[in-house]
Every structure is written in C-alpha cells, then in structure tokens.
Design a protein around this motif. Structure first.
Motif, PDB file in Angstrom:
ATOM      1  N   UNK A 177       1.017  -1.353  -0.010  1.00  0.00           N
ATOM      2  CA  UNK A 177       0.194   0.071  -0.059  1.00  0.00           C
ATOM      3  C   UNK A 177       0.842   1.287  -0.510  1.00  0.00           C
ATOM      4  N   UNK A 178       0.773   2.584  -0.681  1.00  0.00           N
ATOM      5  CA  UNK A 178       0.953   3.777  -0.863  1.00  0.00           C
ATOM      6  C   UNK A 178       0.844   4.244   0.701  1.00  0.00           C
ATOM      7  N   UNK A 179       1.578   4.786   1.720  1.00  0.00           N
ATOM      8  CA  UNK A 179       1.910   5.284   2.808  1.00  0.00           C
ATOM      9  C   UNK A 179       1.255   7.159   2.581  1.00  0.00           C
ATOM     10  N   UNK A 180       0.526   6.748   3.024  1.00  0.00           N
ATOM     11  CA  UNK A 180      -0.383   8.482   2.740  1.00  0.00           C
ATOM     12  C   UNK A 180      -0.156   9.106   4.179  1.00  0.00           C
ATOM     13  N   UNK A 181       0.700   8.805   4.941  1.00  0.00           N
ATOM     14  CA  UNK A 181       1.356   9.627   6.376  1.00  0.00           C
ATOM     15  C   UNK A 181       2.328  10.304   5.781  1.00  0.00           C
ATOM     16  N   UNK A 182       3.141  10.077   5.344  1.00  0.00           N
ATOM     17  CA  UNK A 182       4.408  11.086   4.635  1.00  0.00           C
ATOM     18  C   UNK A 182       5.085  11.345   5.902  1.00  0.00           C
ATOM     19  N   UNK A 183       5.645  10.793   6.727  1.00  0.00           N
ATOM     20  CA  UNK A 183       5.627  11.219   8.124  1.00  0.00           C
ATOM     21  C   UNK A 183       7.437  10.816   7.522  1.00  0.00           C
ATOM     22  N   UNK A 184       8.565  12.003   8.180  1.00  0.00           N
ATOM     23  CA  UNK A 184       9.872  11.393   7.983  1.00  0.00           C
ATOM     24  C   UNK A 184      10.246  10.504   8.427  1.00  0.00           C
ATOM     25  N   UNK A 185      11.200   9.590   7.700  1.00  0.00           N
ATOM     26  CA  UNK A 185      11.963   8.479   7.938  1.00  0.00           C
ATOM     27  C   UNK A 185      11.239   7.353   7.793  1.00  0.00           C
ATOM     28  N   UNK A 186      10.229   7.843   6.893  1.00  0.00           N
ATOM     29  CA  UNK A 186       9.839   5.944   6.613  1.00  0.00           C
ATOM     30  C   UNK A 186       9.497   5.622   4.918  1.00  0.00           C
ATOM     31  N   UNK A 187       8.853   4.647   4.610  1.00  0.00           N
ATOM     32  CA  UNK A 187       8.585   4.402   3.337  1.00  0.00           C
ATOM     33  C   UNK A 187       7.731   4.573   2.534  1.00  0.00           C
ATOM     34  N   UNK A 188       7.418   5.021   1.526  1.00  0.00           N
ATOM     35  CA  UNK A 188       6.542   5.589   0.285  1.00  0.00           C
ATOM     36  C   UNK A 188       5.542   4.423   0.748  1.00  0.00           C
ATOM     37  N   UNK A 189       6.147   2.975   0.913  1.00  0.00           N
ATOM     38  CA  UNK A 189       5.136   1.915   0.567  1.00  0.00           C
ATOM     39  C   UNK A 189       5.242   1.007   1.392  1.00  0.00           C
ATOM     40  N   UNK A 190       4.173   0.269   1.683  1.00  0.00           N
ATOM     41  CA  UNK A 190       4.541  -0.592   3.146  1.00  0.00           C
ATOM     42  C   UNK A 190       3.124  -1.475   2.843  1.00  0.00           C
ATOM     43  N   UNK A 191       3.929  -2.491   3.698  1.00  0.00           N
ATOM     44  CA  UNK A 191       3.264  -4.175   3.348  1.00  0.00           C
ATOM     45  C   UNK A 191       1.679  -3.841   4.382  1.00  0.00           C
ATOM     46  N   UNK A 192       0.215  -4.511   4.254  1.00  0.00           N
ATOM     47  CA  UNK A 192       0.147  -4.327   6.003  1.00  0.00           C
ATOM     48  C   UNK A 192      -1.675  -4.493   5.015  1.00  0.00           C
ATOM     49  N   UNK A 193      -2.384  -4.415   6.047  1.00  0.00           N
ATOM     50  CA  UNK A 193      -3.828  -4.573   5.554  1.00  0.00           C
ATOM     51  C   UNK A 193      -4.664  -3.751   5.462  1.00  0.00           C
ATOM     52  N   UNK A 194      -5.503  -3.540   4.561  1.00  0.00           N
ATOM     53  CA  UNK A 194      -6.467  -2.577   4.294  1.00  0.00           C
ATOM     54  C   UNK A 194      -7.706  -2.807   4.672  1.00  0.00           C
ATOM     55  N   UNK A 195      -8.265  -2.012   5.479  1.00  0.00           N
ATOM     56  CA  UNK A 195      -9.291  -1.814   6.120  1.00  0.00           C
ATOM     57  C   UNK A 195     -10.166  -0.872   6.826  1.00  0.00           C
ATOM     58  N   UNK A 196     -11.639  -1.464   5.918  1.00  0.00           N
ATOM     59  CA  UNK A 196     -12.565  -0.483   6.043  1.00  0.00           C
ATOM     60  C   UNK A 196     -13.418   0.359   7.313  1.00  0.00           C
ATOM     61  N   UNK A 197     -13.441   1.314   7.797  1.00  0.00           N
ATOM     62  CA  UNK A 197     -14.573   1.465   8.797  1.00  0.00           C
ATOM     63  C   UNK A 197     -15.863   1.753   9.142  1.00  0.00           C
ATOM     64  N   UNK A 198     -16.544   1.470   9.436  1.00  0.00           N
ATOM     65  CA  UNK A 198     -17.793   2.243   9.492  1.00  0.00           C
ATOM     66  C   UNK A 198     -18.407   3.160  11.465  1.00  0.00           C
ATOM     67  N   UNK A 199     -18.209   3.986  11.577  1.00  0.00           N
ATOM     68  CA  UNK A 199     -17.988   4.249  13.258  1.00  0.00           C
ATOM     69  C   UNK A 199     -19.481   5.249  12.908  1.00  0.00           C
TER      70      UNK A 199
END
Length: 307
Positions: A113-135
C-alpha cells in the motif's frame, strides 16, 4: 488492593453484546471483549493476554475461527444498545479506511500500500492489510467520540475492493439507526457509492475536487415549449464563486479554536446526473499567519437545505 471502577455505560455495552452470542461461548467471548477494550494494540494476541489467559489458546482460536456465532448478530446488538444510550435526532456515521502494517506476505489481504501519512524516515510504500471502518459519532458528557460499528478487510487490493466493501457496509447499516448523515473521505466521494447511500435515505457529506463540474440551479421552466426543460444552468466559474458572500465562524477543529471562512450556494452536480446539492468552499484562517488562509477545499452535501 486497588480496584478500577468500571463505568456503568461499559457494563451495559458488554452485557448486551455478550447476549448476542450462544450461551456456551459467552464467557470466552466476554473475556476477549474485555481484553480488547483493555489493550491498545488491537491484535487478538494482546486481547488474550490482557484478559488473563484463563483458557488455552486453542479455545480462543476455535471461538474466532470455527465458533457457531455471527458478527451480524453482535453488530445488531451494538446498534440497539447505542440507540438506547444515545438518541440524537440525526446520527452521524463516518466511513474511512486505515492500514495495519504486517510483515508476513501470507496474512489475509496482505498487500503493498502507498503510505499516505508521509511521515519522515518512513517508506513511501508499506506492506499491510487495508481495513474499512464504519463508525458512529456519539456525544457523552461534553465529549465526542466515534464508536466503531463494523470493520471489513479489503482483500482485492487497495483500490479494487474498497468501493464495493464500502457499499456493503452502507447496505448492512440500512435504516437501523434512523436518520443518518454519512461523512465520507475524499476517496469515497464517488457517484456509485453516493447513490447507494441515497437509496437508503441517507445524507452524504464529503470533500470533492475543487475543479468539479458544478452548475447553477436552472430556473423553473415557464410555459411548456418545445424540448425538455433545462437540466443545468450556467457553469460555476471562479469569478462566480468569488462573488458569493463570505461567511466566518469559529469552530473547535482537532482540539483547537479555528476561524473558518466559507462561501456556499446550491448547485447542480454533473457527476450526480444533475442532482441539486449544497456546495461549500471552505478555508481556515490560522491565527499565526494572519491574512494567509490555508488551501481552499470544496465540500458538498446531498441535502441542499442543510445550513
């Protein structure tokens, strides 16, 4: 021996939710529920350890993987107790996605997944699970929070499955809460998903692109002549937007007092096939930058009469 008082509202929630599962698994289910509320990690292992591990790991595994109970029954019990505790005239429901980082490529739905947080010292792409949340947004003792109603794992990729999963969550919600205003993230402001929410008599509010094709509301037709009545008025240009009256208001946003400058009017949205919506062009005025407002954003609401 020090004791931690349990709020009555938490006891009521746990009691109603635990009653939605079969009697033979209620104790194990309640332990996992309390453990999930006590930990901040969000993983099943953390919940099991926080609950005290009174049973073997296999017992918890069989409950989650092969237990004869349904998440929909638990979800409906949660909706019933929320309606009993909070009874606003209009419910506000938020739909958004999040990313849970994973190392294993064999985990369900583990993708890049593309890393939308754009924090420093973090990669642009991450491996992870995408979750949808209804709150659901609730207010209690002058505090506002969001109660997660349902989570859904996106298994078909970061873009292919999110939209259909969001439509499924909205269909499951239906009219169980009554009048609902759905707050959507900018990525979910698609015509197909908005139509799904409108079919359930919900109001949709969300951010869209600033160059969205918006038109003035056409005037009521006069005596019927040849041809069909006009569907769109003149296009909303930048000059027409800047000619709208400017309003200012002070709001608490992200815990800070912000001054909001906005312009609003009723328009016809082309991507919604000419539906009349309310458009709001909004900017923030930070106190430290004076007359330099932030980037202008465009919000639309499917209820044109909403203030």
């Amino acid at each position: 021996m020090s004791t931690v008082p349990i709020p009555p509202i938490l006891s009521l929630l746990i009691g109603h939710i635990a009653a939605a599962v079969p009697r033979r698994v209620r104790i194990t289910f309640t332990e996992l529920l309390i453990g999930a509320a006590a930990t901040r990690g969000g993983h099943v292992t953390d919940a099991i350890l926080a609950a005290g591990l009174s049973r073997s790991w296999t017992t918890y595994y069989w409950l989650l993987q092969r237990g004869r109970w349904t998440w929909l029954a638990v979800w409906q019990a949660l909706l019933r107790v929320l309606k009993r505790l909070f009874d606003p005239p209009v419910w506000h429901v938020v739909l958004d996605d999040t990313l849970v980082e994973r190392i294993s490529a064999r985990a369900p739905g583990s993708l890049i997944h593309y890393n939308h947080t754009a924090k420093p010292n973090r990669p642009r792409f991450l491996r992870g699970q995408g979750w949808l949340c209804l709150a659901a947004v609730v207010e209690h003792e002058w505090k506002v929070g969001a109660v997660p109603l349902m989570l859904r794992l996106v298994r078909r990729g970061p873009h292919r499955g999110k939209l259909k999963s969001a439509g499924l969550l909205l269909r499951l919600l239906g009219d169980r809460l009554g009048r609902v205003r759905v707050l959507l993230d900018a990525w979910f402001m698609r015509a197909w998903l908005i139509e799904c929410a409108l079919a359930a008599s919900h109001t949709v509010i969300g951010r869209v692109r600033r160059d969205l094709a918006l038109y003035e509301v056409p005037k009521p037709p006069g005596p019927r002549g040849r041809g069909r009545p006009r569907k769109y008025g003149a296009r909303m240009t930048r000059q027409k937007i800047e000619a709208l009256p400017v309003h200012r208001t002070a709001q608490i946003l992200y815990g800070n007092l912000e001054v909001v400058r906005y312009r609003t009017c009723r328009v016809a949205a082309r991507f919604l096939k000419g539906r009349i919506v309310r458009a709001v062009w909004v900017q923030l005025e930070p106190p430290d930058r004076g007359d330099q407002p932030t980037e202008e954003r465009l919000l639309i609401c499917t209820d044109p009469d909403l203030s």
